[in-house]
Design an enzyme around this catalytic site. Structure first.
Site, PDB file in Angstrom:
ATOM      1  N   CYS A 414       0.302  -1.121  -0.051  1.00  0.00           N
ATOM      2  CA  CYS A 414       0.158   0.469   0.058  1.00  0.00           C
ATOM      3  C   CYS A 414       0.752   1.212  -0.306  1.00  0.00           C
ATOM      4  CB  CYS A 414      -1.703  -0.054   1.649  1.00  0.00           C
ATOM      5  SG  CYS A 414       0.050   0.356   2.986  1.00  0.00           S
ATOM      6  N   HIS A 580      -4.808   6.721   8.132  1.00  0.00           N
ATOM      7  CA  HIS A 580      -3.550   6.494   8.971  1.00  0.00           C
ATOM      8  C   HIS A 580      -2.565   7.720   7.679  1.00  0.00           C
ATOM      9  CE1 HIS A 580      -3.591   3.010   5.955  1.00  0.00           C
ATOM     10  NE2 HIS A 580      -2.233   3.288   5.679  1.00  0.00           N
TER      11      HIS A 580
END
Length: 661
Positions: A414, A580
């Site tokens: 990611c 995040h």
């Protein structure tokens, strides 16, 4: 090792997403009940006055005979099995399923009660009414339960539950009888008049302009079973057959597309088209050709023209079916074909296939694009529209297409290598280990840290192109739902093909073996049981402020959380979002920290409901074990229910920190 990259699909628009969601919801109400449609169709084909058994048995034309009793004709007009099934059974099943989709068994029961109201308040089969009242009943029951959740004195739960569902069901049944029933009846009559107008003026083929594109958008079941089946049923009960049953189910247009790819396609598309044609034509699974059209949208012209040809031939020959053909297999179509219609139906399928083939062949011959990569992206897009894994997608593309050796090293990549990749890797690792492949290493990483040393790379579909630049020799698999993506099961199946039986023990360096994170990672002050945010952006701010207040991050980290969300959604699935920061914001992290916010009403997170938001700031890898536990919790419906019902921050932390591997 060959490359099988899934490229980014076209950008989604709000209207398109809403249409897809509607189509998926309607389909999900109908598809679990297809067996009931088939049972009704067979009974209709056998026992109605114009059915197969007419004239076969002695005394069949006797209005007091047993065939007349079952079919409900002659002296038994309005009785028998055929009428009650189409009037009551099928709509109530649809309403029950729709309510269950919204609020489990309680929603299902109330949805069924509400559907009875609309069924008895109308003079036509109420499929559309059931599709309205079933979900409405489930939604109302869900909202009502939420009003007094946790407020009922012990010992009175059953009393409140039963009476609330009964009273609500009564109110909705009356509302359906007097309100929705007449409205849907009027709509159905208007639609019937429109169909009559089209037939009388030889304009019925024009319906393919709407029906064929709607099929690709997964609105086929809504159109077929919601509109065409009720209208066709009324027509079939009067005349013994209806052309409306053939408007959507004709397999000819899809067959022509697949035959064109068989002859003029390229790469994976050409190789998979023959097998897909068999599934589509004989199995009746029309969705298998949808990715070929999604891959090259101009092919919609081929299926529209093919569909129009088929309808024109059926109008010309006056052909029709006795009952709906479900699924749209040539076998099911012939099973429901009325006497005297076999020639017209056969020619309509062949004509539709021929026209679709010719138009598609021309478009493919003038197209220079690479089919292989586009087909993989189109298949993923199809599954996203459908809302679940396609049972036939493996016939087109699968995890690891073209891979020729064992897979030993898998990485979930990611943008930051922190939250979503760790969560996805945890879910995938668990599936792989449960399948007996403990020797396969599954890790997570930021895309910027990838090296071309992995056998298989899993990433969000919007990041696959970037990941493939770093790992050109690897197999690439795209996902959209990190918690329950159908691609995970495909990867396991690929391991069974390439790795054999696999090992039964996990590698020593698997991240699940890391020590659990310290409790201070999630202090009580960072747990909020009733969040105040009303949007995803506000929820990120709320979760981020908790991390800042706990001293885990600098304030700049919150802005990086928004940057991450603007790039790739952090919605994980199963009601969980884990916002995040970006990889560049790791300098703003002082120590590993988590925050937890629960919302009484799910927040719209890019079109998906987020009930729980877990803010993440990971320094090093000391948060990985806790993320693994969180992933396991949100894959367990009972654990999610415990989080939903928790009344104190201590209870939430106990659930999150005490989950077993």
């Amino acid at each position: 090792m060959s490359q099988a990259v899934v490229q980014e699909p076209p950008e989604r628009t709000g209207v398109r997403v809403r249409v897809q969601k509607l189509g998926t919801a309607l389909s999900n109400m109908v598809m679990p009940n297809i067996a009931a449609f088939i049972a009704w169709g067979l009974i209709t084909a056998l026992f109605i006055e114009q059915g197969w058994l007419q004239g076969i048995f002695a005394g069949l034309r006797d209005p007091d005979g047993w065939v007349a009793k079952i079919g409900g004709w002659g002296a038994y007009d309005g009785a028998g099995i055929v009428g009650p099934m189409i009037t009551y059974l099928l709509p109530i099943l649809i309403g029950y399923t729709g309510g269950r989709m919204i609020h489990g068994n309680r929603g299902a029961v109330v949805g069924a009660i509400a559907t009875v109201g609309v069924v008895t308040g109308a003079d036509v089969p109420m499929f559309l009414g059931a599709m309205i009242m079933g979900p409405l009943g489930g939604w109302c029951m869900k909202k009502l339960d939420a009003l007094w959740e946790g407020k009922i004195r012990p010992g009175f739960e059953m009393l409140v539950d039963n009476f609330s569902a009964g009273i609500l069901g009564m109110i909705l049944a009356v509302f359906g009888f007097f309100g929705i029933g007449p409205i849907v009846s009027a709509f159905t009559r208007a639609a019937g008049n429109a169909v009559d107008f089209l037939v009388e003026n030889d304009l019925l083929p024009l319906t393919s302009i709407l029906i064929e594109p709607a099929k690709v958008l997964f609105l086929n079941n809504a159109i077929n079973h919601g509109v065409l089946t009720p209208l066709g049923t009324t027509q079939a009960l009067e005349t013994g057959k209806s052309i409306l049953f053939l408007l959507e189910t004709n397999p000819g247009p899809g067959l022509g597309i697949l035959l064109a790819f068989t002859v003029f396609g390229k790469g994976v598309a050409r190789a998979s088209a023959p097998g897909a044609a068999v599934i589509q034509f004989f199995g009746g699974i029309h969705e298998i050709y949808f990715p070929y059209v999604l891959m090259k949208p101009k092919l919609i012209a081929a299926v529209i023209l093919g569909g129009m040809t088929g309808v024109f031939i059926n109008v010309l020959f006056g052909s029709g079916l006795r009952a709906p053909a479900a699924p749209g297999s040539i076998i099911a179509i012939y099973a429901q074909t009325a006497s005297g219609s076999f020639l017209g139906v056969t020619l309509s399928v062949l004509g539709a296939a021929a026209v679709s083939f010719v138009v598609a062949a021309f478009l493919l011959k003038t197209d220079r694009a690479d089919d292989e990569q586009d087909l993989a992206a189109a298949t993923a897009s199809m599954e996203e529209m459908k809302g679940k894994k396609s049972s036939v997608s493996s016939a087109l593309v699968g995890a690891g297409a073209g891979h020729s050796g064992p897979i030993r090293n898998i990485v979930f990549a990611c943008d930051a290598g922190m939250g979503s990749s760790a969560m996805g890797a945890s879910v995938l690792r668990r599936k792989i280990q449960q399948a007996g492949f403990g020797d396969v290493k599954v890790t997570n990483s930021a895309i910027s840290n990838l090296t071309d040393s992995y056998d298989l790379v899993v990433s969000h579909r919007d990041l696959t192109a970037r990941a493939s630049q770093k790992t050109g020799s690897a197999i690439h698999v795209s996902v959209d739902d990190f918690m329950s993506s159908p691609r995970y099961d495909e990867i396991v199946e690929q391991l069974k093909q390439t790795n054999g039986a696999g090992a039964q023990t996990a590698p020593e360096d698997a991240p699940d073996d890391e020590p659990a994170a310290d409790v201070d990672v999630l202090p009580l002050s960072s747990i909020v049981l009733s969040g105040s945010a009303s949007s995803a952006a506000d929820a990120i701010d709320e979760a981020g402020r908790l991390l800042v207040d706990a001293g885990a991050v600098d304030p700049a980290y919150v802005a990086a959380m928004h940057d991450r969300e603007n790039s790739i959604s952090t919605y994980m699935g199963n009601g969980l979002a884990i916002p995040h920061g970006t990889n560049e914001a790791k300098d703003a992290i002082r120590r590993t920290g988590l925050s937890f916010v629960r919302y009484p009403e799910p927040i719209d997170w890019n079109g998906k409901p987020a009930e729980f938001v877990v803010g993440i700031a990971g320094a090093g890898k000391d948060h990985m074990a806790l993320l693994t536990k969180i992933a396991q919790i949100f894959l367990n419906a009972d654990e999610v229910a415990r989080l939903r019902q928790a009344t104190t921050a201590e209870e939430v932390r106990s659930i999150l920190m005490g989950a077993q591997k």
